[in-house]
Design a protein around this motif. Structure first.
Motif, PDB file in Angstrom:
ATOM      1  N   SER A 284       0.837  -1.200   0.000  1.00  0.00           N
ATOM      2  CA  SER A 284       0.000   0.000   0.000  1.00  0.00           C
ATOM      3  C   SER A 284       0.875   1.255   0.000  1.00  0.00           C
ATOM      4  CB  SER A 284      -0.918   0.012   1.225  1.00  0.00           C
ATOM      5  OG  SER A 284      -1.585   1.253   1.334  1.00  0.00           O
ATOM      6  N   LEU A 285       0.463   2.244  -0.758  1.00  0.00           N
ATOM      7  CA  LEU A 285       1.224   3.494  -0.789  1.00  0.00           C
ATOM      8  C   LEU A 285       1.252   4.161   0.591  1.00  0.00           C
ATOM      9  CD1 LEU A 285       0.076   5.101  -4.179  1.00  0.00           C
ATOM     10  CD2 LEU A 285       2.169   3.835  -3.686  1.00  0.00           C
ATOM     11  N   SER A 286       0.257   3.875   1.411  1.00  0.00           N
ATOM     12  CA  SER A 286       0.216   4.471   2.750  1.00  0.00           C
ATOM     13  C   SER A 286       1.383   3.998   3.623  1.00  0.00           C
ATOM     14  CB  SER A 286      -1.108   4.142   3.434  1.00  0.00           C
ATOM     15  OG  SER A 286      -1.256   2.737   3.598  1.00  0.00           O
ATOM     16  N   SER A 287       1.945   2.820   3.314  1.00  0.00           N
ATOM     17  CA  SER A 287       3.044   2.284   4.123  1.00  0.00           C
ATOM     18  C   SER A 287       4.294   3.157   4.045  1.00  0.00           C
ATOM     19  CB  SER A 287       3.384   0.856   3.684  1.00  0.00           C
ATOM     20  OG  SER A 287       3.878   0.842   2.357  1.00  0.00           O
ATOM     21  N   PHE A 288       4.436   3.910   2.953  1.00  0.00           N
ATOM     22  CA  PHE A 288       5.609   4.779   2.819  1.00  0.00           C
ATOM     23  C   PHE A 288       5.504   6.023   3.695  1.00  0.00           C
ATOM     24  CE2 PHE A 288       5.380   2.670  -1.463  1.00  0.00           C
ATOM     25  CZ  PHE A 288       6.480   1.851  -1.270  1.00  0.00           C
ATOM     26  N   ARG A 289       4.316   6.258   4.204  1.00  0.00           N
ATOM     27  CA  ARG A 289       4.146   7.437   5.050  1.00  0.00           C
ATOM     28  C   ARG A 289       4.310   7.109   6.532  1.00  0.00           C
ATOM     29  NH1 ARG A 289       0.863   8.864   0.583  1.00  0.00           N
ATOM     30  NH2 ARG A 289      -0.916   7.603   1.204  1.00  0.00           N
ATOM     31  N   THR A 290       4.743   5.879   6.839  1.00  0.00           N
ATOM     32  CA  THR A 290       4.935   5.482   8.238  1.00  0.00           C
ATOM     33  C   THR A 290       6.385   5.563   8.672  1.00  0.00           C
ATOM     34  OG1 THR A 290       5.202   3.136   7.646  1.00  0.00           O
ATOM     35  CG2 THR A 290       2.955   3.919   8.090  1.00  0.00           C
ATOM     36  N   SER A 291       7.289   5.903   7.770  1.00  0.00           N
ATOM     37  CA  SER A 291       8.700   5.965   8.130  1.00  0.00           C
ATOM     38  C   SER A 291       9.337   7.248   7.610  1.00  0.00           C
ATOM     39  CB  SER A 291       9.458   4.764   7.554  1.00  0.00           C
ATOM     40  OG  SER A 291      10.861   4.936   7.706  1.00  0.00           O
ATOM     41  N   PRO A 292      10.137   7.905   8.432  1.00  0.00           N
ATOM     42  CA  PRO A 292      10.859   9.092   7.963  1.00  0.00           C
ATOM     43  C   PRO A 292      11.824   8.766   6.819  1.00  0.00           C
ATOM     44  CG  PRO A 292      10.895   8.953  10.368  1.00  0.00           C
ATOM     45  CD  PRO A 292      10.369   7.648   9.862  1.00  0.00           C
ATOM     46  N   CYS A 293      12.193   7.503   6.706  1.00  0.00           N
ATOM     47  CA  CYS A 293      13.183   7.113   5.693  1.00  0.00           C
ATOM     48  C   CYS A 293      12.626   7.156   4.273  1.00  0.00           C
ATOM     49  CB  CYS A 293      13.707   5.707   5.986  1.00  0.00           C
ATOM     50  SG  CYS A 293      14.605   5.584   7.555  1.00  0.00           S
ATOM     51  N   THR A 294      11.315   7.065   4.115  1.00  0.00           N
ATOM     52  CA  THR A 294      10.728   7.092   2.772  1.00  0.00           C
ATOM     53  C   THR A 294      10.159   8.466   2.423  1.00  0.00           C
ATOM     54  OG1 THR A 294       8.796   6.016   3.786  1.00  0.00           O
ATOM     55  CG2 THR A 294      10.264   4.637   2.495  1.00  0.00           C
ATOM     56  N   ASN A 295      10.542   9.477   3.225  1.00  0.00           N
ATOM     57  CA  ASN A 295      10.257  10.867   2.873  1.00  0.00           C
ATOM     58  C   ASN A 295       8.791  11.080   2.503  1.00  0.00           C
ATOM     59  OD1 ASN A 295      10.483  13.540   2.236  1.00  0.00           O
ATOM     60  ND2 ASN A 295      11.713  13.247   0.390  1.00  0.00           N
ATOM     61  N   GLN A 296       7.969  11.170   3.556  1.00  0.00           N
ATOM     62  CA  GLN A 296       6.527  11.286   3.352  1.00  0.00           C
ATOM     63  C   GLN A 296       6.133  12.462   2.459  1.00  0.00           C
ATOM     64  OE1 GLN A 296       8.297  11.256   6.259  1.00  0.00           O
ATOM     65  NE2 GLN A 296       7.044  10.555   7.970  1.00  0.00           N
ATOM     66  N   SER A 297       6.958  13.505   2.431  1.00  0.00           N
ATOM     67  CA  SER A 297       6.607  14.710   1.669  1.00  0.00           C
ATOM     68  C   SER A 297       7.137  14.688   0.231  1.00  0.00           C
ATOM     69  CB  SER A 297       7.159  15.949   2.385  1.00  0.00           C
ATOM     70  OG  SER A 297       8.570  15.866   2.504  1.00  0.00           O
ATOM     71  N   ASP A 298       7.679  13.549  -0.201  1.00  0.00           N
ATOM     72  CA  ASP A 298       8.195  13.447  -1.570  1.00  0.00           C
ATOM     73  C   ASP A 298       7.058  13.734  -2.564  1.00  0.00           C
ATOM     74  OD1 ASP A 298       9.245  12.710  -4.039  1.00  0.00           O
ATOM     75  OD2 ASP A 298      10.381  11.028  -3.214  1.00  0.00           O
ATOM     76  N   PRO A 299       7.191  14.775  -3.386  1.00  0.00           N
ATOM     77  CA  PRO A 299       6.105  15.132  -4.323  1.00  0.00           C
ATOM     78  C   PRO A 299       5.868  14.084  -5.396  1.00  0.00           C
ATOM     79  CG  PRO A 299       8.086  16.410  -4.760  1.00  0.00           C
ATOM     80  CD  PRO A 299       8.337  15.687  -3.476  1.00  0.00           C
ATOM     81  N   ARG A 300       6.829  13.181  -5.603  1.00  0.00           N
ATOM     82  CA  ARG A 300       6.660  12.148  -6.621  1.00  0.00           C
ATOM     83  C   ARG A 300       5.715  11.047  -6.150  1.00  0.00           C
ATOM     84  NH1 ARG A 300      12.273   9.729  -7.489  1.00  0.00           N
ATOM     85  NH2 ARG A 300      12.135   9.776  -5.208  1.00  0.00           N
ATOM     86  N   LEU A 301       5.498  10.980  -4.837  1.00  0.00           N
ATOM     87  CA  LEU A 301       4.688   9.900  -4.271  1.00  0.00           C
ATOM     88  C   LEU A 301       3.217  10.293  -4.278  1.00  0.00           C
ATOM     89  CD1 LEU A 301       5.026   7.106  -2.888  1.00  0.00           C
ATOM     90  CD2 LEU A 301       4.981   8.310  -0.702  1.00  0.00           C
TER      91      LEU A 301
END
Length: 496
Positions: A284-301
């Motif tokens: 799920s794309l939401s899983s990338f927003r649970t860690s600072p390492c995947t840069n939740q604010s990345d505009p490409r996501l």
């Protein structure tokens, strides 16, 4: 009769002089001159990593060597369940998860010693990330940990999140202690001695959320502002150490998946070069927003929470290319004393121990026996080309969630060691992939305990029936002096 009386008097006077001398000597006895043999002290350290927690119990004699204990491992216990950062939404479970190992520890520590056991709890990168994301949740987890340990009859010394540099430095201490770089026993001299011209070993640690490199640099490349300094066994040591948060194995998987998704032309089906052909994973794309390492604010996501399917391609070369994109090598420019992301690092020198995930991945691939770099590369390429059907049928006992990730792990290790840390064809032979030295686990906890023994005082001497030697000396001196006075009185009586 006169002769007998004279001889008797002379004998009494001789005895009087002897007793007086004894009384004088005993009155001068000092406390430290009458100690009993050293006793065993114990300590326990919890290693709370991002994916799991372990408890280690150590012991050492109370008479230290140059103020540092000669420590050995007594118990290793793996805590059931995930890392404690996973309990952010239910902190009490973090404390409860420790009980089984605490019970095991008390079985190996004598009851009379338990209340003097120093108990430490150190959390690493998983909790560093949780603290960055939700500091109050991290505090609640540590509070529950402390609450549980304080229910046991030990001297609890705190639960804390250690820094990455501390983790790296303590790992370096562990390696060099176990390999007798600091001190070793001399059967000839019957004592512990500092080895002449001892060469230290570097330490390479790969965890779930971070990775550490620590070694004693040589030459003029040393930046003393980037070193850790400490004293062990009476000697000072300066080492380079750096910890890379978000470059642990688990966080690498997340970052790799995210990059593949944002670069894919398809929004629902994404090719994964590192996964074996015919293997699929839905994320799920939401899983990338649970860690600072995947840069939740990345505009490409994309902001939606749709599911994306990752489909394996068994593409060895494509996997290596994708993994290398996770590092910013261009930030170093032409600098020779830089690893990646613009981080200073002097050139690697000497021999290194690679443990934790470095070891486990290469052990699975049968690459821990000193194989050449060419053999390592060939083995990894061959493994990455295999299909999911081939792997699952040939490794039926391997965790089905871990098995498809060995290709990415191996390529990540190669990139980290060769491109980032700058080992080469020659220095590769100086890396030893091991998890134990003898029966002792390699990791940061033993080094942590060793460093702490510098501050843990030697156990107070135990005296007969609870009395101190100064009181005993005074008592004996008093009795002797009284006897002497009695003899004087007897001599006077005989002559009158």
């Amino acid at each position: 009769m006169f002769i007998n009386k004279k001889l008797f008097t002379t004998a009494l006077l001789g005895l009087l002089v002897t007793l007086s001398i004894i009384a004088l000597i005993l009155s001068l006895v000092r406390v430290e001159d009458v100690t009993l043999p050293p006793t065993v002290q114990y300590g326990m350290v919890f290693d709370a990593g991002s994916s799991h927690t372990s408890l280690f119990v150590y012991e050492w004699d109370s008479d230290k060597q140059n103020n540092t204990g000669v420590v050995s491992q007594t118990l290793s216990c793996d805590v059931q369940g995930p890392g404690i950062s996973s309990y952010a939404d239910d902190p009490p479970k973090a404390g409860d998860s420790l009980r089984e190992c605490l019970d095991e520890a008390l079985k190996v520590i004598p009851a009379a010693k338990q209340r003097d056991v120093s108990a430490y709890f150190g959390a690493t990168a998983g909790m560093r990330l949780l603290r960055e994301q939700n500091s109050s949740a991290a505090d609640r987890v540590l509070a529950e940990i402390a609450k549980t340990i304080q229910e046991y009859p030990v001297a609890f010394c705190g639960a804390q999140i250690i820094t990455g540099e501390e983790e790296g430095a303590y790992g370096w201490i562990t390696i060099n202690y176990l390999l007798e770089s600091f001190t070793k026993y001399s059967p000839k001299a019957h004592m512990w001695v500092h080895p002449e011209a001892a060469n230290s070993f570097g330490a390479l640690d790969l965890g779930g959320a971070s990775t550490q490199i620590s070694f004693a640099p040589k030459g003029s490349f040393i930046n003393w502002n980037k070193t850790s300094r400490f004293m062990l066994y009476g000697y000072n040591y300066n080492i380079y150490t750096h910890s890379y948060i978000c470059y642990g194995q688990n966080e690498m998987w997340k970052r790799l998946a995210k990059e593949l998704i944002v670069e894919s032309p398809s929004s629902t089906l994404v090719e994964h070069p590192c996964y074996p052909k015919d293997y699929k994973e839905t994320i799920s794309l939401s899983s990338f927003r649970t860690s600072p390492c995947t840069n939740q604010s990345d505009p490409r996501l994309p902001l939606d929470d749709r599911n994306v399917t990752l489909e394996g391609r068994s593409n060895a070369s494509g996997c290596l290319v994708a993994v290398k994109k996770l590092f910013n090598f261009s930030a170093c420019g032409q600098s020779q004393d830089c690893s990646f992301d613009g981080i200073y690092q002097p050139p690697v020198s000497g021999q290194f121990f690679a443990f934790s995930a470095f070891y486990y991945n290469f052990k699975f691939l049968n690459l821990t026996e000193g194989q050449s770099l060419a053999t390592v590369r060939e083995t990894i390429e061959h493994f990455c080309a295999r299909t999911w059907e081939d792997l699952s049928s040939n490794y039926p006992e391997e965790n089905p969630e871990r098995l498809p990730k060995y290709c990415a792990n191996a390529n990540y290790i190669l990139t980290l060691l060769l491109d980032a840390y700058k080992f080469n064809e020659t220095s590769w032979n100086n890396i030893f992939f091991q998890m134990k030295v003898g029966s002792t686990n390699v990791g940061w906890t033993l080094g942590y305990m060793l460093n702490l023994t510098n501050m843990i005082p030697a156990e107070a001497p135990v005296w007969v029936k609870g009395h101190t030697p100064s009181l005993w000396a005074a008592a004996i001196a008093f009795v002797t002096f009284t006897l002497a006075l009695g003899l004087v009185a007897l001599v006077v009586l005989l002559w009158t």
